[in-house]
Scaffold this motif. Sequence first.
Motif, PDB file in Angstrom:
ATOM      1  N   UNK A 124       8.544 124.521  15.486  1.00  0.00           N
ATOM      2  CA  UNK A 124       7.638 123.901  14.517  1.00  0.00           C
ATOM      3  C   UNK A 124       6.345 124.686  14.331  1.00  0.00           C
ATOM      4  N   UNK A 125       6.271 125.874  14.876  1.00  0.00           N
ATOM      5  CA  UNK A 125       5.040 126.666  14.829  1.00  0.00           C
ATOM      6  C   UNK A 125       5.215 127.837  13.872  1.00  0.00           C
ATOM      7  N   UNK A 126       4.249 128.001  12.985  1.00  0.00           N
ATOM      8  CA  UNK A 126       4.250 129.203  12.152  1.00  0.00           C
ATOM      9  C   UNK A 126       3.307 130.217  12.789  1.00  0.00           C
TER      10      UNK A 126
ATOM     11  N   UNK B 295       0.736 124.336  17.205  1.00  0.00           N
ATOM     12  CA  UNK B 295       1.123 124.360  18.604  1.00  0.00           C
ATOM     13  C   UNK B 295       0.042 124.982  19.462  1.00  0.00           C
ATOM     14  N   UNK B 296       0.396 125.193  20.732  1.00  0.00           N
ATOM     15  CA  UNK B 296      -0.541 125.817  21.654  1.00  0.00           C
ATOM     16  C   UNK B 296       0.206 126.395  22.850  1.00  0.00           C
TER      17      UNK B 296
ATOM     18  N   UNK C 216       3.330 131.362  22.275  1.00  0.00           N
ATOM     19  CA  UNK C 216       3.822 132.634  22.794  1.00  0.00           C
ATOM     20  C   UNK C 216       5.306 132.795  22.498  1.00  0.00           C
ATOM     21  N   UNK C 217       6.084 131.731  22.680  1.00  0.00           N
ATOM     22  CA  UNK C 217       7.517 131.788  22.388  1.00  0.00           C
ATOM     23  C   UNK C 217       7.775 132.043  20.911  1.00  0.00           C
TER      24      UNK C 217
END
Length: 123
Positions: A51-53, A79-80, A85-86
């Motif tokens: 869900x992270x761009x 995210x955080x 990082x992933x």
Amino acid sequence: MKKIRRFLATLLIFGSTVEATGEELTTREMRSLSMSVGQCWVVDLSSKSADISVTLSADMQPNGTVVVSSIRLLSFNGGSGREVTKAFEAAKRALIRCQRSGYALPTEKYEKWRKIELTFDPD
């Protein structure tokens, strides 16, 4: 079994200086690079990193290959910590994996694509 989804990347390309000469890249040329990288972007849908761009930058060599040591995370959204990082590592792997012997970019326009920004956005 993990669910896997492939996403297409959004691409921004810019010259190294405001005075860069030569033609701009065509929409087709930008789309081709974006689609090439996007084909290698694999994200595990069971992970929060799906869900992270992320937006990364990279320097390119005249033969269309990426200067791997130049790849940097510029920004992210959604995210955080470890999950960012992933997401970044997945995007970085896609950029490196799909280059093979170099992306098919017009050498006469190298000043326009010697630095690129790619945004990997799951939406």
